[in-house]
Scaffold this active site. Sequence first.
Site, PDB file in Angstrom:
ATOM      1  N   TYR A   1      25.776  78.594  36.357  1.00 47.06           N
ATOM      2  CA  TYR A   1      27.319  78.637  36.479  1.00 47.06           C
ATOM      3  C   TYR A   1      28.059  80.048  35.266  1.00 47.06           C
ATOM      4  O   TYR A   1      28.634  80.454  35.638  1.00 47.06           O
ATOM      5  CB  TYR A   1      28.464  77.578  36.459  1.00 47.06           C
ATOM      6  CG  TYR A   1      28.307  76.729  37.848  1.00 47.06           C
ATOM      7  CD1 TYR A   1      28.525  77.313  39.283  1.00 47.06           C
ATOM      8  CD2 TYR A   1      28.139  75.135  37.566  1.00 47.06           C
ATOM      9  CE1 TYR A   1      29.072  76.612  40.173  1.00 47.06           C
ATOM     10  CE2 TYR A   1      27.308  75.022  39.044  1.00 47.06           C
ATOM     11  CZ  TYR A   1      27.864  74.994  39.989  1.00 47.06           C
ATOM     12  OH  TYR A   1      27.824  73.899  41.029  1.00 47.06           O
TER      13      TYR A   1
ATOM     14  N   GLY B   1      25.627  67.411  43.094  1.00 51.76           N
ATOM     15  CA  GLY B   1      27.001  67.458  42.057  1.00 51.76           C
ATOM     16  C   GLY B   1      26.336  65.893  41.281  1.00 51.76           C
ATOM     17  O   GLY B   1      26.847  65.896  40.448  1.00 51.76           O
TER      18      GLY B   1
ATOM     19  N   GLU C   1      22.192  68.370  48.686  1.00 53.70           N
ATOM     20  CA  GLU C   1      22.728  69.433  48.258  1.00 53.70           C
ATOM     21  C   GLU C   1      22.194  69.489  45.883  1.00 53.70           C
ATOM     22  O   GLU C   1      23.691  70.108  45.225  1.00 53.70           O
ATOM     23  CB  GLU C   1      23.327  70.470  48.843  1.00 53.70           C
ATOM     24  CG  GLU C   1      23.437  70.356  49.940  1.00 53.70           C
ATOM     25  CD  GLU C   1      24.811  70.834  50.654  1.00 53.70           C
ATOM     26  OE1 GLU C   1      25.006  70.743  51.759  1.00 53.70           O
ATOM     27  OE2 GLU C   1      25.767  70.440  50.129  1.00 53.70           O
TER      28      GLU C   1
ATOM     29  N   TYR D   1      37.126  75.095  32.657  1.00 55.24           N
ATOM     30  CA  TYR D   1      37.607  73.701  32.190  1.00 55.24           C
ATOM     31  C   TYR D   1      37.251  72.947  31.105  1.00 55.24           C
ATOM     32  O   TYR D   1      36.663  71.930  31.246  1.00 55.24           O
ATOM     33  CB  TYR D   1      36.785  73.257  33.623  1.00 55.24           C
ATOM     34  CG  TYR D   1      36.353  73.793  34.138  1.00 55.24           C
ATOM     35  CD1 TYR D   1      34.744  73.594  34.039  1.00 55.24           C
ATOM     36  CD2 TYR D   1      36.404  74.247  35.162  1.00 55.24           C
ATOM     37  CE1 TYR D   1      33.648  73.562  33.710  1.00 55.24           C
ATOM     38  CE2 TYR D   1      34.847  75.101  35.784  1.00 55.24           C
ATOM     39  CZ  TYR D   1      33.093  74.294  35.240  1.00 55.24           C
ATOM     40  OH  TYR D   1      32.233  75.944  35.846  1.00 55.24           O
TER      41      TYR D   1
ATOM     42  N   ARG E   1      23.602  72.821  40.538  1.00 54.95           N
ATOM     43  CA  ARG E   1      23.854  72.474  38.395  1.00 54.95           C
ATOM     44  C   ARG E   1      22.302  71.424  37.957  1.00 54.95           C
ATOM     45  O   ARG E   1      21.222  71.691  37.226  1.00 54.95           O
ATOM     46  CB  ARG E   1      24.514  71.482  38.024  1.00 54.95           C
ATOM     47  CG  ARG E   1      24.814  71.020  36.860  1.00 54.95           C
ATOM     48  CD  ARG E   1      25.653  70.672  36.601  1.00 54.95           C
ATOM     49  NE  ARG E   1      27.555  71.025  37.132  1.00 54.95           N
ATOM     50  CZ  ARG E   1      28.470  71.547  37.235  1.00 54.95           C
ATOM     51  NH1 ARG E   1      28.712  72.071  35.225  1.00 54.95           N
ATOM     52  NH2 ARG E   1      29.442  71.841  37.223  1.00 54.95           N
TER      53      ARG E   1
ATOM     54  N   CYS F   1      38.851  89.983  23.617  1.00 57.41           N
ATOM     55  CA  CYS F   1      40.952  89.635  23.419  1.00 57.41           C
ATOM     56  C   CYS F   1      41.741  88.539  23.605  1.00 57.41           C
ATOM     57  O   CYS F   1      42.174  88.691  24.823  1.00 57.41           O
ATOM     58  CB  CYS F   1      41.494  91.184  23.760  1.00 57.41           C
ATOM     59  SG  CYS F   1      40.646  92.513  22.345  1.00 57.41           S
ATOM     60  N   GLU F   2      40.762  86.898  23.901  1.00 57.83           N
ATOM     61  CA  GLU F   2      41.544  86.077  24.489  1.00 57.83           C
ATOM     62  C   GLU F   2      41.545  84.895  23.046  1.00 57.83           C
ATOM     63  O   GLU F   2      40.080  84.418  23.179  1.00 57.83           O
ATOM     64  CB  GLU F   2      40.997  85.121  25.730  1.00 57.83           C
ATOM     65  CG  GLU F   2      41.398  86.194  26.617  1.00 57.83           C
ATOM     66  CD  GLU F   2      42.749  86.859  27.197  1.00 57.83           C
ATOM     67  OE1 GLU F   2      43.369  85.693  26.893  1.00 57.83           O
ATOM     68  OE2 GLU F   2      43.272  87.989  28.195  1.00 57.83           O
TER      69      GLU F   2
END
Length: 429
Positions: free
Chosen positions: A385, A243, A285, A329, A288, A356-357
């Site tokens: 990601y 993280g 771990e 997010y 990213r 189309c969003e």
Amino acid sequence: MNKMKQTNNYMFAGYDTVELAKKYGTPLYVLSEESIRSRCKEISTDFLGKYENSKAVYASKAFLTMTMCKIIESEGLGLDVVSGGELYTAIKAGFPMDRIMFHGNNKSYDELEMAINNEVGRIVVDHIDELYFIEEIGARMDKTVKILIRVAPGVEGHTHKYITTGQKDSKFGIPLDKVTIDEAVSKAIASKHIELMGFHFHIGSNLFENDSYVAAVKTIMNLYKRLKDDFNFVAKELNTGGGFGIYYTEKDCVKPLKYFTDAIMKAIYDCCQELDLDMPGVIIEPGRWIVGEAGITLYTVGAVKEIPGIRTYASVDGGLPDNPRPALYSAEYKAVVANKYGLKPDRLATIAGRCCETGDILIWDLEVPEIKRGDILAVLSTGAYNYSMANNYNRIPRPAVLLLSKDGEKVIVERETYEDLLRKEVVPF
């Protein structure tokens, strides 16, 4: 090879990104092998080489291909997988199974069979039922399975709520109430086919402060003390997750790896001294943190729509299918107009995706020079990601992945075709 060419275009890992876009098409994921290896070497220097009985495993959910498995293996790190597909990729890449941590909050019986049959290094148990599955499979295969138990330490990381994972009501891990934990520990240590090595926690993603890690460590070390007193169980390992935050925009206050790992190790050492515990082996771990800043995504600008006095939209040939994180997010990115890198930005443009969003917006109000159809946009820090979460919404094929190194350019994932989109379909009439 087009390295070190004199140009005003944006250069990445020594390569002209505009030339890469012309040669390989867009959208295009681009990774720097040197950057990935540099982060791995920082782990070796500032953590593995600094602390005895320490391990680092790459959180492969950030980005996983067989080529990435080969890079991670060669750098001496382990691999964290969370599904049968990720495990299968590692198997096909010939990754050492004893260096694999198998995570997941809802592993299937078949996935556990695959992991145990291939003798992965650790299975990280996420709920008590999983212990029964592991015991049954271990007995049938006559194997002893080494496990960690994932717990929710009740500590919240300072990040977006969708990537906070250590709070008390998290979907991940076993809650730290005495009855539940004692049941899990009792079951594990009583099993003939399970060897409980210790515990795991992960408090969230893209964190920039170390206080949450220290708080979680203190909570878990007090658990270790109680389990020693109540069960005569000595935990040999502690997995503190990952993280660690990376740079996306100017708002991110990035810290070096040792800012986190030194604080984690000091907290563990101090707790062991205070509580009369043996120092456990410690595992981190990072995912990213290893690959995020090592990647960019190249797009071609299409329609430029000006709404006078309100906004300018510059639409690119990708968006939500190759990078759903902004829609998922509210992830923020920095980008540059690669073919006008030498020009001073003097206006704002909102970078829109092609789907189309209404929510398919990659970047709101990006500072750019004059932007036109055919310009090449480079979105930075997309190594983590983006490829992993890519999808085929609106029947858009996924981009290729290009690896850049001192030895040249290598396509490590081919661009999907329209035919690929239909390959699994069956018309029943």
